[in-house]
Design a protein around this motif. Sequence first.
Motif, PDB file in Angstrom:
ATOM      1  N   SER A 105       0.809   5.122   0.622  1.00  0.00           N
ATOM      2  CA  SER A 105      -0.002   6.201   1.202  1.00  0.00           C
ATOM      3  C   SER A 105       0.044   7.444   0.318  1.00  0.00           C
ATOM      4  O   SER A 105      -0.879   8.259   0.331  1.00  0.00           O
ATOM      5  CB  SER A 105       0.467   6.528   2.615  1.00  0.00           C
ATOM      6  OG  SER A 105       1.839   6.832   2.623  1.00  0.00           O
ATOM      7  N   TYR A 112       0.829  -1.203   0.000  1.00  0.00           N
ATOM      8  CA  TYR A 112       0.000   0.000   0.000  1.00  0.00           C
ATOM      9  C   TYR A 112       0.866   1.257   0.000  1.00  0.00           C
ATOM     10  O   TYR A 112       1.756   1.417   0.819  1.00  0.00           O
ATOM     11  CB  TYR A 112      -0.952   0.031   1.196  1.00  0.00           C
ATOM     12  CG  TYR A 112      -1.930   1.169   1.123  1.00  0.00           C
ATOM     13  CD1 TYR A 112      -3.023   1.094   0.271  1.00  0.00           C
ATOM     14  CD2 TYR A 112      -1.739   2.330   1.858  1.00  0.00           C
ATOM     15  CE1 TYR A 112      -3.920   2.146   0.170  1.00  0.00           C
ATOM     16  CE2 TYR A 112      -2.635   3.385   1.766  1.00  0.00           C
ATOM     17  CZ  TYR A 112      -3.717   3.287   0.916  1.00  0.00           C
ATOM     18  OH  TYR A 112      -4.599   4.333   0.815  1.00  0.00           O
ATOM     19  N   LYS A 148       0.143   7.380  -3.135  1.00  0.00           N
ATOM     20  CA  LYS A 148      -0.768   7.143  -4.255  1.00  0.00           C
ATOM     21  C   LYS A 148      -2.152   6.683  -3.796  1.00  0.00           C
ATOM     22  O   LYS A 148      -3.069   6.581  -4.597  1.00  0.00           O
ATOM     23  CB  LYS A 148      -0.178   6.097  -5.199  1.00  0.00           C
ATOM     24  CG  LYS A 148       1.096   6.565  -5.863  1.00  0.00           C
ATOM     25  CD  LYS A 148       1.625   5.536  -6.831  1.00  0.00           C
ATOM     26  CE  LYS A 148       2.900   6.053  -7.489  1.00  0.00           C
ATOM     27  NZ  LYS A 148       3.427   5.106  -8.461  1.00  0.00           N
ATOM     28  N   GLU A 149      -2.273   6.393  -2.517  1.00  0.00           N
ATOM     29  CA  GLU A 149      -3.513   5.929  -1.903  1.00  0.00           C
ATOM     30  C   GLU A 149      -4.101   4.707  -2.611  1.00  0.00           C
ATOM     31  O   GLU A 149      -5.291   4.613  -2.874  1.00  0.00           O
ATOM     32  CB  GLU A 149      -4.549   7.059  -1.840  1.00  0.00           C
ATOM     33  CG  GLU A 149      -4.119   8.190  -0.948  1.00  0.00           C
ATOM     34  CD  GLU A 149      -5.160   9.286  -0.827  1.00  0.00           C
ATOM     35  OE1 GLU A 149      -6.103   9.328  -1.649  1.00  0.00           O
ATOM     36  OE2 GLU A 149      -5.024  10.104   0.091  1.00  0.00           O
ATOM     37  N   ARG A 150      -3.227   3.777  -2.934  1.00  0.00           N
ATOM     38  CA  ARG A 150      -3.629   2.510  -3.542  1.00  0.00           C
ATOM     39  C   ARG A 150      -2.494   1.500  -3.387  1.00  0.00           C
ATOM     40  O   ARG A 150      -1.380   1.853  -3.005  1.00  0.00           O
ATOM     41  CB  ARG A 150      -4.006   2.679  -5.007  1.00  0.00           C
ATOM     42  CG  ARG A 150      -2.833   3.098  -5.897  1.00  0.00           C
ATOM     43  CD  ARG A 150      -3.280   3.262  -7.344  1.00  0.00           C
ATOM     44  NE  ARG A 150      -2.184   3.723  -8.167  1.00  0.00           N
ATOM     45  CZ  ARG A 150      -1.350   2.924  -8.832  1.00  0.00           C
ATOM     46  NH1 ARG A 150      -1.498   1.621  -8.772  1.00  0.00           N
ATOM     47  NH2 ARG A 150      -0.368   3.420  -9.554  1.00  0.00           N
TER      48      ARG A 150
END
Length: 112
Positions: A30, A28, A32-34
Motif C-alpha cells: 500500500s 501488494y 508503493k501502491e503496486r
Amino acid sequence: MTPSKSVRYKKRIKVEKTRSISVGWMHYSSVKERYISVGLARNEGSRTIAVSLSSFTFDLIKEMKSLFFPHGNSTYGKKDDMFFNLGNFKGEMICGCFFTLAKYIQENKLPQ
C-alpha cells in the motif's frame, strides 16, 4: 500363453503428465501502491514445483497457498485475510474460466 506375452498385455496405468514450473509470490504494498516480489530472504520467494498439466487456476492457487502458507500464516499475515490470484512474472493477471497449465504453456510457447 508364455509369461513374457502376458506381461505385454497388462493394462497400462494412466499416469497424469506433470511439469516443473517456477512459482513466486507478489504481495501488494500500500506504500508503493503496486505489487512487489517477496524475496527468498524470508524463505518465501520463487520456487520450482511439479504440477499436473491439467491443473486449473484454483488447483495452482491451492498448491501455492500450501507452499507459501504452510501453517496458514506468513510474515505478511494470515492467508485467510488475503486475496489470491494467478499472474505471470511480468505482474500481469492470468484470468479465464478455461485456464489450464497445458493451455497456458502452449499459448505462450513456454519452454518451462
